[in-house]
Design an enzyme around this catalytic site. Structure first.
Site, short mmCIF file in Angstrom:
data_model
loop_
_atom_site.label_atom_id
_atom_site.label_comp_id
_atom_site.label_asym_id
_atom_site.label_seq_id
_atom_site.Cartn_x
_atom_site.Cartn_y
_atom_site.Cartn_z
N ASN A 148 50.95 51.59 47.43
CA ASN A 148 49.68 51.97 48.32
C ASN A 148 49.75 51.30 50.06
O ASN A 148 49.13 51.24 50.74
CB ASN A 148 48.83 50.91 47.06
CG ASN A 148 49.08 50.02 47.52
OD1 ASN A 148 49.85 49.56 46.34
ND2 ASN A 148 48.03 48.65 47.66
N THR A 176 31.12 53.07 25.87
CA THR A 176 30.37 54.47 25.92
C THR A 176 30.73 55.15 27.84
O THR A 176 30.92 54.49 28.51
CB THR A 176 28.80 53.76 26.75
OG1 THR A 176 28.19 53.14 25.06
CG2 THR A 176 28.22 54.86 26.73
N HIS A 219 37.66 57.06 42.93
CA HIS A 219 37.78 56.79 44.50
C HIS A 219 38.89 56.77 45.43
O HIS A 219 38.72 56.76 46.23
CB HIS A 219 37.26 55.55 44.48
CG HIS A 219 37.90 54.42 44.37
ND1 HIS A 219 38.49 53.17 44.76
CD2 HIS A 219 39.12 53.65 43.07
CE1 HIS A 219 39.60 52.96 45.14
NE2 HIS A 219 39.41 52.35 43.74
N GLY A 276 42.22 53.58 37.66
CA GLY A 276 43.44 52.71 37.60
C GLY A 276 43.65 51.06 37.40
O GLY A 276 44.75 51.27 36.39
N THR A 277 43.26 50.09 37.48
CA THR A 277 43.89 49.01 36.74
C THR A 277 43.38 49.12 35.51
O THR A 277 44.71 48.64 34.47
CB THR A 277 42.63 47.69 37.59
OG1 THR A 277 42.95 48.00 38.83
CG2 THR A 277 43.28 46.72 36.77
N GLN A 287 47.72 56.63 43.92
CA GLN A 287 48.03 57.20 44.99
C GLN A 287 47.68 58.39 45.58
O GLN A 287 48.07 59.60 47.03
CB GLN A 287 48.55 56.13 45.72
CG GLN A 287 48.08 54.27 46.57
CD GLN A 287 46.97 54.58 47.26
OE1 GLN A 287 46.86 55.68 48.14
NE2 GLN A 287 46.28 53.75 46.70
N CYS A 326 42.77 42.74 49.01
CA CYS A 326 42.78 42.48 48.43
C CYS A 326 41.39 42.07 47.77
O CYS A 326 40.43 42.51 48.72
CB CYS A 326 43.46 41.10 47.90
SG CYS A 326 42.77 39.56 48.40
N1 PLP Z 1 47.53 50.92 42.30
C1 PLP Z 1 47.34 51.42 43.13
C2 PLP Z 1 48.73 52.57 43.71
C3 PLP Z 1 46.01 51.46 43.99
O1 PLP Z 1 46.36 51.59 44.60
C4 PLP Z 1 45.03 51.61 43.30
C5 PLP Z 1 44.20 50.48 43.74
O2 PLP Z 1 43.88 49.96 45.49
C6 PLP Z 1 44.80 50.27 41.85
C7 PLP Z 1 46.05 50.70 41.06
C8 PLP Z 1 44.03 49.87 41.07
O3 PLP Z 1 43.15 51.57 40.56
P1 PLP Z 1 41.60 50.87 40.57
O4 PLP Z 1 41.11 50.39 41.40
O5 PLP Z 1 40.87 52.32 40.21
O6 PLP Z 1 41.33 50.03 39.97
#
Ligand code: PLP
Length: 379
Positions: free
Chosen positions: A150, A236, A200, A69-70, A178, A325
């Site tokens: 979240n 990759t 995940h 997600g990040t 989420q 965190c």
């Molecule tokens: N965005 C939200 C709303 C999240 O809850 C999270 C994970 O806690 C992330 C982004 C980050 O995702 P990732 O852990 O796959 O980088």
């Protein structure tokens, strides 16, 4: 051990573990290689892309695999400024750090204006303010608002925001980390320009996710290197985890409604039990609605509730307090600060999955009653 921290991460399903075990020894070829090993890995990746695209009702070419997600969030935010020449980004201060921190960096490096909408006491962004902002801006605008928070589970009225953005020509990104796998997301019904996902959070492996990008929106890669992902994301591909993610999302869509009802019941029972405790309330009104997987509870600060998170851990119950965190420390939540200001409440987030049971809910409520000593309970 009882695991009520599914908003942080979910356990792998047995089917996903089996899928990983069966593919891992075989799928070592580089998916960009032209020989048979590479071609077979490529097929696995493209099958996964088609499965995900089919579930979301989008074209396979609109799915870009990322490390999670990040990275998906960063790809959109930096790409919007660099490629779409976005001059104004509209958001809230209750977004995830994967959005807030890139926005701070963007504001420092570019002349992009970051506009923070106010949120009400339930965490809902002010959509009248959004409408106003969108009317006034003449340069390209990106709106980035998460689908479900979240920490509190507060749900954005996605359709309204999508309509506001499309009628004013603004780009719309939603961090749906989420809600993918928990809500029936279908982009043919509610169009969104960009959406971020992370495997995940829906019983898939860590370190893999995707970005949905409407093909109308140009973007450039955030990570530079080889030409993977149709020049959109270098590196990759993680063939096996991409396949596992597609399977996890497929399984989630297969039982979406049953899971929703089952998990809602777990949350409601927990909310009912905890509301019997003197002084308890639910942050973001998470007992009354919002995402069915999240219940964020404010306990009054007392000698018993102090260190509640750790006392629960000592009793074999895993939950989150404030927000966990990356460093593993628990700090005052920026989301709850924004909603309520600084309080001395002890905030605990319970987050459920389909793997939890009603027996676990009863057990955890009982443990909390014990910790708080019975005289705290009104009924
Ligand atoms: N965005 C939200 C709303 C999240 O809850 C999270 C994970 O806690 C992330 C982004 C980050 O995702 P990732 O852990 O796959 O980088």
């Amino acid at each position: 051990m009882i695991y009520f921290d599914n908003a942080a991460s979910t356990p792998l399903l047995q089917e996903i573990i089996d899928e990983i075990h069966s593919l891992l020894p075989e799928m070592f070829g580089n998916p960009s290689s032209i020989h048979d090993f590479g071609r077979r890995a490529r097929v696995v990746i493209e099958d996964a892309r088609s499965i995900i695209a089919g579930l979301l009702h989008v074209a396979p070419s609109e799915i870009i695999f990322t490390s999670g997600g990040t990275e998906a969030d960063n790809t959109v935010l930096w790409g919007a400024v660099r490629k779409l020449n976005v001059q104004h980004i509209v958001t809230t201060r209750t977004e995830h750090p994967a959005v807030l921190n890139p926005l701070s960096a963007i504001a420092k490096e570019h002349r992009t204006e970051i506009i923070y909408l106010s949120v009400d006491r339930n965490g809902q962004p002010d959509l009248t303010q959004l409408e106003d902002v969108l009317k006034k801006k003449t340069k390209p605008v990106l709106v980035t608002l998460m689908h479900a928070n979240n920490e509190t589970g507060v749900l954005l009225p996605l359709k309204n925001v999508s309509e506001l953005c499309s009628s004013s020509g603004a780009y719309f990104h939603s961090d749906m980390v989420q809600t993918f796998g928990k809500c029936n997301i279908d982009f043919s019904k509610i169009p969104v320009g960009f959406a971020s996902a992370s495997a995940h959070k829906f019983h898939g492996p860590k370190g893999v996710g995707f970005l949905y990008r409407d093909s109308k929106n140009a973007l450039e890669p955030y990570i530079l290197g080889g030409g993977q992902e149709r020049q959109m994301r270098a590196g990759t591909e993680n063939t096996v985890f991409i396949a596992a993610m597609a399977k996890a999302l497929q399984l989630a869509y297969n039982r979406m409604e049953e899971n929703l009802q089952y998990i809602t019941q777990l949350k409601n029972v927990m909310a009912g039990k905890l509301s019997a405790i003197k002084g308890v309330f639910f942050n973001g009104d998470s007992d009354k609605g919002g995402l069915h997987t999240i219940l964020n509870v404010a306990f009054p600060h007392t000698a018993q509730t102090e260190m509640l998170l750790y006392k629960l851990d000592m009793n074999g119950v895993a939950v989150s307090g404030g927000s966990a965190c990356a460093s593993g420390t628990v700090h005052q939540s920026h989301v709850l600060n924004e909603l309520y200001g600084v309080t001395d409440n002890i905030n605990i987030r319970f987050s459920f999955s389909k793997l939890n049971t009603i027996e676990e809910v009863n057990k955890v409520a009982g443990i909390i009653y014990e910790i708080l000593q019975h005289e705290e309970i009104e009924k």
